[in-house]
Design a protein around this motif. Structure first.
Motif, PDB file in Angstrom:
ATOM      1  N   PHE A  71       0.996  -1.311   0.057  1.00  0.00           N
ATOM      2  CA  PHE A  71       0.173   0.105   0.037  1.00  0.00           C
ATOM      3  C   PHE A  71       0.926   1.235   0.012  1.00  0.00           C
ATOM      4  O   PHE A  71       1.806   1.497   1.086  1.00  0.00           O
ATOM      5  N   CYS A  72       0.519   2.104  -1.210  1.00  0.00           N
ATOM      6  CA  CYS A  72       1.656   3.081  -1.296  1.00  0.00           C
ATOM      7  C   CYS A  72       1.052   4.527  -0.351  1.00  0.00           C
ATOM      8  O   CYS A  72       0.017   4.756  -0.579  1.00  0.00           O
ATOM      9  N   SER A  73       1.778   4.731   0.389  1.00  0.00           N
ATOM     10  CA  SER A  73       1.315   5.949   1.466  1.00  0.00           C
ATOM     11  C   SER A  73       1.423   7.403   0.755  1.00  0.00           C
ATOM     12  O   SER A  73       0.964   8.188   1.186  1.00  0.00           O
ATOM     13  N   LYS A  74       2.365   7.330  -0.580  1.00  0.00           N
ATOM     14  CA  LYS A  74       2.232   8.541  -1.216  1.00  0.00           C
ATOM     15  C   LYS A  74       0.955   8.926  -1.989  1.00  0.00           C
ATOM     16  O   LYS A  74       0.525   9.754  -2.145  1.00  0.00           O
ATOM     17  N   CYS A  75       0.401   7.726  -2.571  1.00  0.00           N
ATOM     18  CA  CYS A  75      -0.715   7.775  -3.486  1.00  0.00           C
ATOM     19  C   CYS A  75      -2.136   7.574  -2.685  1.00  0.00           C
ATOM     20  O   CYS A  75      -3.022   7.611  -3.212  1.00  0.00           O
ATOM     21  N   GLY A  76      -1.902   6.648  -1.798  1.00  0.00           N
ATOM     22  CA  GLY A  76      -2.860   6.245  -0.988  1.00  0.00           C
ATOM     23  C   GLY A  76      -3.699   5.019  -1.810  1.00  0.00           C
ATOM     24  O   GLY A  76      -4.719   4.758  -1.620  1.00  0.00           O
ATOM     25  N   ILE A  98      10.176   2.088  -6.123  1.00  0.00           N
ATOM     26  CA  ILE A  98       9.237   2.810  -6.459  1.00  0.00           C
ATOM     27  C   ILE A  98       7.886   2.378  -6.586  1.00  0.00           C
ATOM     28  O   ILE A  98       7.454   1.195  -6.287  1.00  0.00           O
ATOM     29  N   CYS A  99       6.758   3.247  -6.457  1.00  0.00           N
ATOM     30  CA  CYS A  99       5.263   2.715  -6.534  1.00  0.00           C
ATOM     31  C   CYS A  99       5.091   2.934  -8.058  1.00  0.00           C
ATOM     32  O   CYS A  99       5.476   3.568  -8.689  1.00  0.00           O
ATOM     33  N   LYS A 100       4.547   1.755  -8.439  1.00  0.00           N
ATOM     34  CA  LYS A 100       4.244   1.521  -9.753  1.00  0.00           C
ATOM     35  C   LYS A 100       2.955   2.196 -10.474  1.00  0.00           C
ATOM     36  O   LYS A 100       2.818   2.724 -11.492  1.00  0.00           O
ATOM     37  N   LYS A 101       2.344   2.786  -9.369  1.00  0.00           N
ATOM     38  CA  LYS A 101       1.154   3.706  -9.716  1.00  0.00           C
ATOM     39  C   LYS A 101       1.739   5.310  -9.951  1.00  0.00           C
ATOM     40  O   LYS A 101       1.293   5.899 -10.760  1.00  0.00           O
ATOM     41  N   CYS A 102       2.263   5.827  -8.976  1.00  0.00           N
ATOM     42  CA  CYS A 102       2.426   7.323  -8.847  1.00  0.00           C
ATOM     43  C   CYS A 102       3.937   7.479  -9.107  1.00  0.00           C
ATOM     44  O   CYS A 102       4.282   8.872  -9.537  1.00  0.00           O
ATOM     45  N   GLY A 103       4.716   6.285  -9.293  1.00  0.00           N
ATOM     46  CA  GLY A 103       6.444   6.437  -9.578  1.00  0.00           C
ATOM     47  C   GLY A 103       6.966   7.130  -8.696  1.00  0.00           C
ATOM     48  O   GLY A 103       8.415   7.412  -8.816  1.00  0.00           O
TER      49      GLY A 103
HETATM   50 ZN   LIG Z   1       2.173   5.588  -5.151  1.00  0.00          ZN
END
Ligand SMILES: [Zn+2]
Length: 106
Positions: A71-76, A98-103
Protein backbone atom coordinates in the motif's frame (compact mmCIF):
# COMPACT_ATOMS: atom_id res chain seq x y z
CA UNK A 1 11.42 -9.80 -1.09
CA UNK A 2 10.18 -6.50 -2.39
CA UNK A 3 8.51 -5.53 0.81
CA UNK A 4 10.18 -4.86 4.08
CA UNK A 5 9.59 -4.22 7.73
CA UNK A 6 7.63 -1.03 8.36
CA UNK A 7 5.83 -1.07 5.01
CA UNK A 8 2.07 -0.70 4.95
CA UNK A 9 0.16 -3.49 3.26
CA UNK A 10 -3.44 -4.17 2.38
CA UNK A 11 -4.74 -7.64 3.20
CA UNK A 12 -6.43 -9.08 0.12
CA UNK A 13 -7.50 -12.52 1.32
CA UNK A 14 -8.33 -14.47 4.44
CA UNK A 15 -10.29 -13.42 7.48
CA UNK A 16 -8.54 -10.07 7.74
CA UNK A 17 -9.29 -9.10 4.15
CA UNK A 18 -9.55 -5.35 3.69
CA UNK A 19 -7.37 -4.49 6.67
CA UNK A 20 -4.52 -2.12 6.22
CA UNK A 21 -1.58 -2.44 8.52
CA UNK A 22 2.15 -2.30 9.08
CA UNK A 23 4.64 -5.12 8.58
CA UNK A 24 6.25 -6.10 11.85
CA UNK A 25 8.47 -8.86 10.56
CA UNK A 26 9.56 -10.38 7.26
CA UNK A 27 10.34 -14.09 6.96
CA UNK A 28 12.05 -14.39 3.54
CA UNK A 29 12.63 -18.15 3.73
CA UNK A 30 8.96 -18.91 4.17
CA UNK A 31 7.83 -15.99 1.97
CA UNK A 32 5.77 -14.86 4.89
CA UNK A 33 5.25 -11.68 6.82
CA UNK A 34 3.87 -10.72 10.20
CA UNK A 35 1.45 -7.82 10.02
CA UNK A 36 0.24 -5.77 12.96
CA UNK A 37 -3.23 -6.88 14.10
CA UNK A 38 -3.57 -9.52 11.39
CA UNK A 39 -4.07 -13.27 11.82
CA UNK A 40 -4.35 -12.80 15.56
CA UNK A 41 -3.65 -15.81 17.67
CA UNK A 42 -4.56 -16.03 21.29
CA UNK A 43 -1.89 -17.39 23.49
CA UNK A 44 -2.58 -18.44 27.03
CA UNK A 45 0.08 -17.68 29.53
CA UNK A 46 -0.26 -19.73 32.65
CA UNK A 47 0.19 -18.28 36.06
CA UNK A 48 3.67 -18.57 37.42
CA UNK A 49 2.97 -17.94 41.06
CA UNK A 50 -0.10 -18.78 43.07
CA UNK A 51 -2.47 -15.88 43.21
CA UNK A 52 -1.22 -14.50 39.91
CA UNK A 53 -3.73 -14.49 37.11
CA UNK A 54 -3.17 -16.35 33.89
CA UNK A 55 -3.16 -14.09 30.87
CA UNK A 56 -4.32 -14.25 27.31
CA UNK A 57 -1.93 -12.53 24.98
CA UNK A 58 -2.89 -11.76 21.41
CA UNK A 59 -0.09 -12.07 18.90
CA UNK A 60 -0.19 -11.72 15.13
CA UNK A 61 0.71 -14.85 13.21
CA UNK A 62 2.60 -14.96 9.90
CA UNK A 63 0.69 -14.78 6.63
CA UNK A 64 1.84 -15.46 3.09
CA UNK A 65 3.03 -12.49 1.03
CA UNK A 66 0.54 -13.37 -1.71
CA UNK A 67 -2.22 -12.48 0.73
CA UNK A 68 -1.19 -8.85 0.80
CA UNK A 69 -0.68 -5.97 -1.55
CA UNK A 70 1.77 -3.19 -0.97
CA UNK A 71 0.00 0.00 0.00
CA UNK A 72 1.58 3.23 -1.18
CA UNK A 73 1.42 5.98 1.41
CA UNK A 74 2.25 8.58 -1.23
CA UNK A 75 -0.79 8.06 -3.46
CA UNK A 76 -2.92 6.11 -1.00
CA UNK A 77 -3.51 3.15 -3.27
CA UNK A 78 -2.67 -0.54 -3.24
CA UNK A 79 0.08 -0.98 -5.76
CA UNK A 80 3.02 -3.02 -6.93
CA UNK A 81 6.60 -2.26 -6.09
CA UNK A 82 8.99 -1.39 -8.86
CA UNK A 83 12.66 -0.55 -8.94
CA UNK A 84 14.62 2.25 -10.40
CA UNK A 85 18.32 2.99 -10.55
CA UNK A 86 19.06 6.32 -9.03
CA UNK A 87 22.26 8.27 -9.41
CA UNK A 88 23.33 9.66 -6.08
CA UNK A 89 25.16 12.95 -5.58
CA UNK A 90 28.43 11.09 -5.15
CA UNK A 91 27.87 9.44 -8.58
CA UNK A 92 27.11 6.13 -6.93
CA UNK A 93 24.24 4.21 -8.40
CA UNK A 94 21.65 2.87 -6.06
CA UNK A 95 18.54 0.84 -6.51
CA UNK A 96 15.45 2.41 -5.04
CA UNK A 97 11.92 1.13 -4.70
CA UNK A 98 9.19 3.02 -6.49
CA UNK A 99 5.42 2.84 -6.55
CA UNK A 100 4.20 1.51 -9.90
CA UNK A 101 1.16 3.72 -9.71
CA UNK A 102 2.51 7.16 -8.85
CA UNK A 103 6.18 6.56 -9.59
CA UNK A 104 7.33 8.04 -6.31
CA UNK A 105 10.13 6.65 -4.26
CA UNK A 106 8.94 4.50 -1.39
ZN1 LIG B 1 2.00 5.59 -5.11
Amino acid sequence: MKIKKGDTVLIISGKDKGKKSKILEVLPKEQKIVVEGVNIRKKHIRQRKTGEKGQIVETPGPIHISDVKFFCSKCGKPTRVGYKIKLEKNKQKSKVRICKKCGQEI
